[in-house]
Design a protein around this motif. Structure first.
Motif, PDB file in Angstrom:
ATOM      1  N   GLY A  81       0.762  -1.245  -0.058  1.00 36.51           N
ATOM      2  CA  GLY A  81      -0.002  -0.099  -0.077  1.00 36.51           C
ATOM      3  C   GLY A  81       0.723   1.328  -0.023  1.00 36.51           C
ATOM      4  N   HIS A  82       2.145   1.150   0.728  1.00 36.30           N
ATOM      5  CA  HIS A  82       2.903   2.516   0.696  1.00 36.30           C
ATOM      6  C   HIS A  82       4.123   2.235   1.237  1.00 36.30           C
ATOM      7  N   ILE A  83       5.175   3.050   1.243  1.00 40.74           N
ATOM      8  CA  ILE A  83       6.592   2.747   1.406  1.00 40.74           C
ATOM      9  C   ILE A  83       6.495   2.888   3.281  1.00 40.74           C
ATOM     10  N   GLU A  84       6.603   1.666   3.799  1.00 37.86           N
ATOM     11  CA  GLU A  84       6.845   1.629   5.407  1.00 37.86           C
ATOM     12  C   GLU A  84       7.139   0.337   5.488  1.00 37.86           C
ATOM     13  N   ALA A  85       8.017  -0.025   6.772  1.00 41.84           N
ATOM     14  CA  ALA A  85       8.637  -1.142   7.326  1.00 41.84           C
ATOM     15  C   ALA A  85       7.711  -2.367   7.183  1.00 41.84           C
ATOM     16  N   ASP A  86       6.416  -2.314   7.630  1.00 40.26           N
ATOM     17  CA  ASP A  86       5.475  -3.302   7.821  1.00 40.26           C
ATOM     18  C   ASP A  86       4.904  -3.678   6.405  1.00 40.26           C
ATOM     19  N   GLU A  87       4.977  -2.634   5.271  1.00 41.38           N
ATOM     20  CA  GLU A  87       4.434  -2.783   4.311  1.00 41.38           C
ATOM     21  C   GLU A  87       5.159  -3.608   3.172  1.00 41.38           C
ATOM     22  N   CYS A  88       6.677  -2.979   3.276  1.00 40.89           N
ATOM     23  CA  CYS A  88       7.732  -3.599   2.366  1.00 40.89           C
ATOM     24  C   CYS A  88       8.921  -3.562   2.735  1.00 40.89           C
ATOM     25  N   GLY A  89       9.160  -3.952   4.209  1.00 41.59           N
ATOM     26  CA  GLY A  89      10.340  -4.130   4.682  1.00 41.59           C
ATOM     27  C   GLY A  89      11.129  -5.198   4.422  1.00 41.59           C
ATOM     28  N   HIS A 148      -2.026   7.230   4.165  1.00 38.42           N
ATOM     29  CA  HIS A 148      -0.588   8.164   4.367  1.00 38.42           C
ATOM     30  C   HIS A 148       0.119   7.715   3.208  1.00 38.42           C
ATOM     31  N   GLY A 149       1.183   8.539   3.110  1.00 35.09           N
ATOM     32  CA  GLY A 149       2.166   8.491   2.095  1.00 35.09           C
ATOM     33  C   GLY A 149       1.793   9.074   0.814  1.00 35.09           C
ATOM     34  N   TRP A 150       2.611   9.590  -0.046  1.00 34.93           N
ATOM     35  CA  TRP A 150       2.536  10.429  -1.032  1.00 34.93           C
ATOM     36  C   TRP A 150       1.923   9.203  -2.414  1.00 34.93           C
ATOM     37  N   GLU A 151       2.565   8.171  -2.115  1.00 33.20           N
ATOM     38  CA  GLU A 151       2.435   7.087  -3.342  1.00 33.20           C
ATOM     39  C   GLU A 151       1.417   5.952  -2.755  1.00 33.20           C
ATOM     40  N   ALA A 152       0.732   6.083  -1.811  1.00 38.22           N
ATOM     41  CA  ALA A 152      -0.061   5.112  -1.360  1.00 38.22           C
ATOM     42  C   ALA A 152      -1.190   4.686  -2.539  1.00 38.22           C
ATOM     43  N   GLN A 153      -1.621   3.670  -2.371  1.00 40.17           N
ATOM     44  CA  GLN A 153      -2.392   2.875  -3.248  1.00 40.17           C
ATOM     45  C   GLN A 153      -3.143   1.677  -2.839  1.00 40.17           C
ATOM     46  N   MET A 154      -4.026   1.089  -3.497  1.00 42.81           N
ATOM     47  CA  MET A 154      -4.768  -0.105  -3.118  1.00 42.81           C
ATOM     48  C   MET A 154      -5.039  -0.892  -4.360  1.00 42.81           C
ATOM     49  N   LEU A 155      -5.311  -2.127  -4.181  1.00 47.11           N
ATOM     50  CA  LEU A 155      -5.430  -3.221  -5.240  1.00 47.11           C
ATOM     51  C   LEU A 155      -7.035  -3.345  -5.102  1.00 47.11           C
ATOM     52  N   ASP A 192      -7.709   7.065  17.108  1.00 47.08           N
ATOM     53  CA  ASP A 192      -7.534   7.954  18.217  1.00 47.08           C
ATOM     54  C   ASP A 192      -6.292   7.576  19.061  1.00 47.08           C
ATOM     55  N   MET A 193      -6.047   6.322  18.991  1.00 50.52           N
ATOM     56  CA  MET A 193      -4.665   5.754  19.434  1.00 50.52           C
ATOM     57  C   MET A 193      -3.537   6.111  18.685  1.00 50.52           C
ATOM     58  N   PHE A 194      -3.595   6.114  17.325  1.00 46.89           N
ATOM     59  CA  PHE A 194      -2.308   6.467  16.640  1.00 46.89           C
ATOM     60  C   PHE A 194      -2.089   7.566  15.870  1.00 46.89           C
ATOM     61  N   GLY A 195      -3.585   8.087  15.509  1.00 46.00           N
ATOM     62  CA  GLY A 195      -3.496   9.293  14.683  1.00 46.00           C
ATOM     63  C   GLY A 195      -2.683   8.986  13.313  1.00 46.00           C
ATOM     64  N   ALA A 196      -2.797   7.939  12.685  1.00 41.55           N
ATOM     65  CA  ALA A 196      -2.140   7.500  11.607  1.00 41.55           C
ATOM     66  C   ALA A 196      -2.605   8.321  10.200  1.00 41.55           C
ATOM     67  N   THR A 197      -3.632   8.605  10.302  1.00 41.21           N
ATOM     68  CA  THR A 197      -4.232   9.063   8.924  1.00 41.21           C
ATOM     69  C   THR A 197      -3.926  10.305   8.557  1.00 41.21           C
ATOM     70  N   SER A 198      -3.545  10.637   7.429  1.00 42.01           N
ATOM     71  CA  SER A 198      -3.274  11.972   7.035  1.00 42.01           C
ATOM     72  C   SER A 198      -4.512  12.753   6.586  1.00 42.01           C
ATOM     73  N   LEU A 199      -5.121  13.611   7.464  1.00 41.65           N
ATOM     74  CA  LEU A 199      -6.401  14.232   7.334  1.00 41.65           C
ATOM     75  C   LEU A 199      -6.312  15.510   6.517  1.00 41.65           C
ATOM     76  N   THR A 200      -6.751  15.469   5.371  1.00 38.84           N
ATOM     77  CA  THR A 200      -6.717  16.348   4.452  1.00 38.84           C
ATOM     78  C   THR A 200      -8.047  16.745   3.630  1.00 38.84           C
ATOM     79  N   PRO A 201      -8.296  17.647   3.058  1.00 40.57           N
ATOM     80  CA  PRO A 201      -9.542  17.705   2.221  1.00 40.57           C
ATOM     81  C   PRO A 201      -9.693  16.781   1.094  1.00 40.57           C
ATOM     82  N   ASP A 202      -8.548  15.876   0.702  1.00 39.19           N
ATOM     83  CA  ASP A 202      -8.954  14.915  -0.146  1.00 39.19           C
ATOM     84  C   ASP A 202      -9.202  13.295   0.432  1.00 39.19           C
ATOM     85  N   THR A 203      -9.095  13.297   1.876  1.00 39.95           N
ATOM     86  CA  THR A 203      -9.505  12.142   2.385  1.00 39.95           C
ATOM     87  C   THR A 203     -10.714  11.564   2.317  1.00 39.95           C
ATOM     88  N   ALA A 204     -11.656  12.413   2.659  1.00 41.03           N
ATOM     89  CA  ALA A 204     -13.021  11.926   2.515  1.00 41.03           C
ATOM     90  C   ALA A 204     -13.664  11.546   1.112  1.00 41.03           C
TER      91      ALA A 204
END
Length: 251
Positions: A81-89, A148-155, A192-204
């Motif tokens: 989904g994006h560049i992060e250790a648990d995604e692509c380590g 989160h992540g500029w390069e984020a994607q889904m399949l 609420d625990m992690f605050g991991a989502t990039s909250l922007t006008p494009d999120t919703a």
């Protein structure tokens, strides 16, 4: 994320849709006391695809689980989904174990990260392009900064209506592999625990665009996957984040 070496690691396998296998590792050291699941998904087809590589520390357990389903040298495609250790380590460990495997990623992701990080050149796949895996068909959907992540994607796997949604709908704990219960409250508690989502006008709007795919299965990286009206779940999640953005804008 760093796991204590003495902690026992076991990866469980569940077929959550025909030919779609969830490989789940519960790690008690992360987000205690409930712990946290790290889920990879294997699409079994003529050209098998693994979504999420997992962190390097989980590779022995996860690769053993995959090897129980298919020979590792049959693995043809890898994505995440994006560049992060648990995604692509563990990406290059998978490329070493599967000599025919190739990472498939969006042009943006290849340009800014994957082409440099991967030991073997990736395949660039454009927005909404569909790969025929032989029995399964996956569509690449760029989702910049969601979660989160500029390069984020889904399949999106078309034959089973499965959306591999990465960190969206993250939940803590070690729930069942697939649930038909409402996962929004648990996802908001994790936010609420992690605050991991990039909250922007494009999120919703991005989440509502994903709802147009009308998935019947949401393959979640952390927590239980969801079977049911995935479009409604995505729209409700969009409403939650839109409300949070509006509140933040008034501060």
């Amino acid at each position: 994320m760093i796991f204590r070496r003495e902690a026992p690691i076991h990866t469980r396998t569940t077929e959550i849709a025909p030919g779609i296998h969830r490989l789940s590792t519960h790690v008690a050291d992360v987000a205690p006391p409930a712990g946290f699941t790290f889920n990879q998904f294997l699409i079994v087809a003529d050209e098998p695809l693994l979504f999420h590589c997992g962190p390097r520390s989980l590779f022995p357990s996860v690769s053993s689980a995959v090897a129980a389903l298919i020979p590792l040298d049959r693995l043809r495609w890898i994505s995440f989904g994006h560049i992060e250790a648990d995604e692509c380590g563990a990406m290059n460990l998978w490329l070493e174990a599967a000599p025919r495997a190739q990472v498939v990623y969006s042009p943006l992701g290849c340009n800014i990260s994957v082409s440099d990080l991967a030991d073997r050149a990736p395949r660039s796949l454009g927005e909404d392009a569909v790969m025929d895996l032989g029995g399964k068909r996956v569509r690449l959907v760029p989702t910049p900064h969601v979660p989160h992540g500029w390069e984020a994607q889904m399949l999106y796997e078309e034959t089973t209506s499965t959306l591999f949604c990465g960190d969206v709908f993250t939940q803590v704990g070690d729930g069942e592999a697939v649930t038909e219960s409402d996962i929004i409250p648990a996802a908001m508690a994790a936010e609420d625990m992690f605050g991991a989502t990039s909250l922007t006008p494009d999120t919703a709007p991005t989440l509502r665009r994903l709802a147009e795919l009308a998935p019947s299965l949401l393959a979640v990286m952390h927590g239980s996957s969801f079977r049911g009206d995935g479009a409604e779940a995505l729209r409700r999640l969009a409403d939650e984040y839109e409300q949070r953005l509006n509140v933040a804008a008034t501060r």
